[in-house]
Design an enzyme around this catalytic site. Structure first.
Site, mmCIF file in Angstrom:
data_model
loop_
_atom_site.group_PDB
_atom_site.id
_atom_site.type_symbol
_atom_site.label_atom_id
_atom_site.label_comp_id
_atom_site.label_asym_id
_atom_site.label_seq_id
_atom_site.Cartn_x
_atom_site.Cartn_y
_atom_site.Cartn_z
ATOM 1 N N LEU A 63 7.231 5.016 -12.946
ATOM 2 C CA LEU A 63 7.656 4.841 -14.278
ATOM 3 C C LEU A 63 7.244 6.066 -14.826
ATOM 4 O O LEU A 63 6.180 6.523 -14.539
ATOM 5 C CB LEU A 63 7.148 3.735 -15.126
ATOM 6 N N ASP A 64 8.489 6.477 -15.542
ATOM 7 C CA ASP A 64 8.362 7.048 -16.593
ATOM 8 C C ASP A 64 7.130 7.124 -17.565
ATOM 9 O O ASP A 64 6.886 5.779 -17.808
ATOM 10 C CB ASP A 64 9.352 7.593 -17.400
ATOM 11 N N ARG A 65 6.182 8.376 -17.326
ATOM 12 C CA ARG A 65 5.080 8.131 -18.170
ATOM 13 C C ARG A 65 5.417 7.068 -20.184
ATOM 14 O O ARG A 65 4.507 5.868 -20.383
ATOM 15 C CB ARG A 65 4.416 9.394 -19.356
ATOM 16 N N HIS A 163 13.921 10.008 -16.140
ATOM 17 C CA HIS A 163 14.838 8.894 -17.419
ATOM 18 C C HIS A 163 16.450 8.940 -17.887
ATOM 19 O O HIS A 163 17.189 9.017 -18.296
ATOM 20 C CB HIS A 163 14.947 11.212 -18.147
#
Length: 235
Positions: A63-65, A163
């Site tokens: 998962l993106d930050r 993203h």
């Protein structure tokens, strides 16, 4: 783990561990050197089972930050391989909740784009298939409710690009709340309104179909504007 780090374990057996990733924590080590979820799980298992040396934890997906929500990690290489294979075959289902600026004209639809990441500024851009380094991105979205110029949407990913949801929704002029990077200028404070609320896969050993749900921080704006709990609660 450090004293100020807490790990929320939703499920664990001999083969997998399902956890809740907090927002603004990296999924795995990166060039920043910041604390990350993968290392936290290794430390958790090392302490819990009094394991000497390096503890194996397989990173199956990311998962993106800025995104929080449900993640599964493998405790054995066999489990990791089988879960990664499910990622390729489409048996691994990831659904997100997102709050969008405005309301799409089409209340549901499929977005298919080509994306390219600029590693210098960590930005992802829409591009054409002919662009060098372009990667296909596909998702389904469904608007669940609209309130005060915002919309709560469910997003199902078919690919897992960096993203991806943020860029594709901004591409139809409905960037995510709090996403200043991709045009969500409406938000003045708070976290990015993107949460991995549902994760489903087939257990790599027992072959049982498993699904895990997690609510976003419903007490916070913009989530509190919507009846999120009714979406997350199994019917």
């Amino acid at each position: 783990m450090k004293d100020n780090e807490t790990l929320t374990v939703l499920y664990e057996d001999n083969h997998i561990v399902v956890v809740l990733k907090p927002q603004n924590v990296a999924s795995c080590p990166d060039e920043s050197g910041d604390s990350n979820l993968l290392d936290q799980i290794k430390e958790y298992l090392r302490v819990k089972y009094d394991k000497p040396g390096n503890v194996y934890v397989g990173l199956v997906h990311r998962l993106d930050r800025p995104t929080g929500g449900v993640m599964v990690f493998a405790k054995t290489s066999k489990a990791a391989g089988r879960l990664c294979e499910q990622m390729k075959t489409g048996d691994f289902e990831k659904k997100y909740l997102a709050v969008l600026n405005g309301t799409p004209v089409e209340e549901s639809g499929k977005l298919v784009n080509w994306l390219k990441k600029n590693t210098v500024n960590n930005m992802v851009y829409l591009c054409t298939q002919a662009t060098d380094g372009a990667r296909l991105a596909s998702l389904d979205y469904r608007v669940l409710a609209s309130q005060r110029g915002l919309s709560l949407a469910e997003v199902k990913l078919h690919t897992g690009r960096s993203h991806q949801i943020r860029v594709q929704m901004a591409g139809i002029t409905h960037p995510l709340y709090g996403d200043m990077r991709y045009g969500g200028a409406r938000a003045q404070k708070g976290n990015l309104a993107l949460w991995a609320y549902s994760l489903a896969f087939t257990h790599p050993v027992t072959h049982e179909r498993m699904r895990f749900l997690s609510e976003p921080p419903v007490q916070e704006i913009p989530w509190k504007l919507f009846d999120v709990s009714s979406v997350v609660t199994p019917v």
